[in-house]
Design an enzyme around this catalytic site. Structure first.
Site, PDB file in Angstrom:
ATOM      1  N   ALA A 161       0.672  -1.189  -0.116  1.00 17.80           N
ATOM      2  CA  ALA A 161      -0.017   0.120   0.033  1.00 17.80           C
ATOM      3  C   ALA A 161       0.794   1.307  -0.015  1.00 17.80           C
ATOM      4  O   ALA A 161       2.106   1.162   0.528  1.00 17.80           O
ATOM      5  CB  ALA A 161      -0.976   0.123   1.237  1.00 17.80           C
ATOM      6  N   GLY A 168       0.503  -5.043   0.873  1.00 16.49           N
ATOM      7  CA  GLY A 168      -0.691  -5.172  -0.227  1.00 16.49           C
ATOM      8  C   GLY A 168      -0.336  -5.693  -1.483  1.00 16.49           C
ATOM      9  O   GLY A 168      -1.367  -6.158  -2.076  1.00 16.49           O
ATOM     10  N   GLU A 191      -1.047  -9.286  -0.872  1.00 13.58           N
ATOM     11  CA  GLU A 191      -2.658  -9.307  -0.458  1.00 13.58           C
ATOM     12  C   GLU A 191      -3.292  -9.359  -1.678  1.00 13.58           C
ATOM     13  O   GLU A 191      -4.375 -10.227  -1.965  1.00 13.58           O
ATOM     14  CB  GLU A 191      -3.063  -8.304   0.696  1.00 13.58           C
ATOM     15  CG  GLU A 191      -2.428  -8.539   1.812  1.00 13.58           C
ATOM     16  CD  GLU A 191      -2.689  -7.366   2.875  1.00 13.58           C
ATOM     17  OE1 GLU A 191      -2.028  -6.206   2.446  1.00 13.58           O
ATOM     18  OE2 GLU A 191      -3.322  -7.585   3.955  1.00 13.58           O
ATOM     19  N   GLU A 218       4.609  -5.254   6.919  1.00 13.08           N
ATOM     20  CA  GLU A 218       4.066  -4.174   7.614  1.00 13.08           C
ATOM     21  C   GLU A 218       4.526  -4.004   8.955  1.00 13.08           C
ATOM     22  O   GLU A 218       4.556  -2.818   9.731  1.00 13.08           O
ATOM     23  CB  GLU A 218       2.492  -4.551   7.606  1.00 13.08           C
ATOM     24  CG  GLU A 218       1.801  -4.458   6.051  1.00 13.08           C
ATOM     25  CD  GLU A 218       1.588  -5.761   5.334  1.00 13.08           C
ATOM     26  OE1 GLU A 218       2.582  -6.597   5.876  1.00 13.08           O
ATOM     27  OE2 GLU A 218       0.897  -5.699   4.476  1.00 13.08           O
TER      28      GLU A 218
END
Ligand code: COA
Length: 259
Positions: A67, A110, A113, A133
């Site tokens: 992200a 992300g 993911e 993260e």
């Protein structure tokens, strides 16, 4: 059709909807605008009767390095809650046609993911995977703690999520995180070949097969078996089932039409 919407590039090739994540100077960090465009493109491809499967890719250096940290760094808890950015990811889960991922370089946070939302995951040799993260003071927020655990088991998911360490494609394959590892030079072409193969299958059977496999994640075994059986019976309402079985008996190649 070729479309350019800044953060992604889309293209339709022989019934395959290709999305290329296009923030190369930011290692394809997934900002909100990119995710909006990605989800819109996948939904458009899903609704297009001429498209049979989709391919998500990045570039040699990165599938996606997570992200966009810049968009979150100074956000308050209320801002993050109101932004509700992961709600959009739920829509990827609802895409019915198969999604192939072609990954190279970094697949982090992300990015990993997103990859786990794809159905067949193909990676170039040397691709790096991780959920880092923890190193920036948070945890995965787009499904990583759940999907990674289901993909590779608790012990390995804990290792990756608590240490934030990266693993290379071969280890990811051995863990069951990805489907295939291919030579670096032609990871995209190899992935496209897999898409072409999918595009030649019976389209409704493909979608129901995807649905059935995904049910294994949130149903008990008995519920899943019952669901599978109903989908199996459903396919006997399609012309493609008749065509597929007759073609076998007549020793010819089946031609599927999606009805
Ligand atoms: N969000 C925002 N920007 C990112 C990013 C992310 N997740 N990952 C990389 N970038 C940007 C960098 O800030 C840099 O931009 P700049 O040139 O404007 O400074 C550019 O992409 C290239 O990254 P850089 O760090 O210089 O490349 P590198 O080869 O030295 O390192 C990584 C690559 C992947 C190890 C490193 O970029 C990294 O650790 N990224 C963050 C991974 C992460 O924690 N993801 C989870 C987020 S929740």
């Amino acid at each position: 059709m070729t479309g350019m919407a800044n953060e992604i590039i889309t293209e339709i090739k022989n019934g395959i909807g290709v999305v290329r994540l296009n923030r190369p100077d930011k290692l394809n960090a997934l900002n909100i605008e990119l995710m909006k465009q990605l989800v819109a493109a996948l939904e458009e491809f899903d609704a297009d009767p001429d498209i049979r499967c989709m391919l998500i890719t990045g570039n040699d250096r990165a599938f996606a390095a997570g992200a966009d940290i810049g968009e979150m760094a100074e956000a308050s808890m209320i801002e993050m809650y109101e932004r509700n950015q992961f709600e959009r990811w739920e829509r990827i889960k609802r895409v019915r046609k198969p999604i192939v991922a072609a990954a190279s370089g970094y697949v982090l946070g992300g990015g990993c993911e997103l990859l786990m939302n794809c159905d067949i995951i193909i990676a170039a040799e040397g691709t790096m995977f991780g959920q880092p993260e923890i190193n920036i003071g948070v945890i995965p927020g787009a499904g990583g703690t759940q999907r990674l655990t289901r993909a590779v088991g608790k012990a390995r998911a804990m290792d990756l999520i608590l240490t934030g360490r990266m693993i290379v494609a071969d280890e990811a394959l051995q863990m069951g995180l990805i489907s295939r590892v291919v030579p670096r030079e032609h990871f995209f072409e190899e992935s496209l070949k897999v898409c072409q193969e999918l595009a030649s299958k019976a389209p409704i059977a493909l979608r129901l097969a995807k649905e059935a496999v995904l049910k294994a994640f949130d149903m008990t075994l008995n519920e899943g078996l019952e669901h599978e059986r109903k989908l199996f019976y459903m396919l006997f309402g399609t012309d493609d089932q008749k065509e597929g079985m007759r073609a076998f008996q007549e020793k010819r190649r089946a031609v599927f039409v999606g009805r």
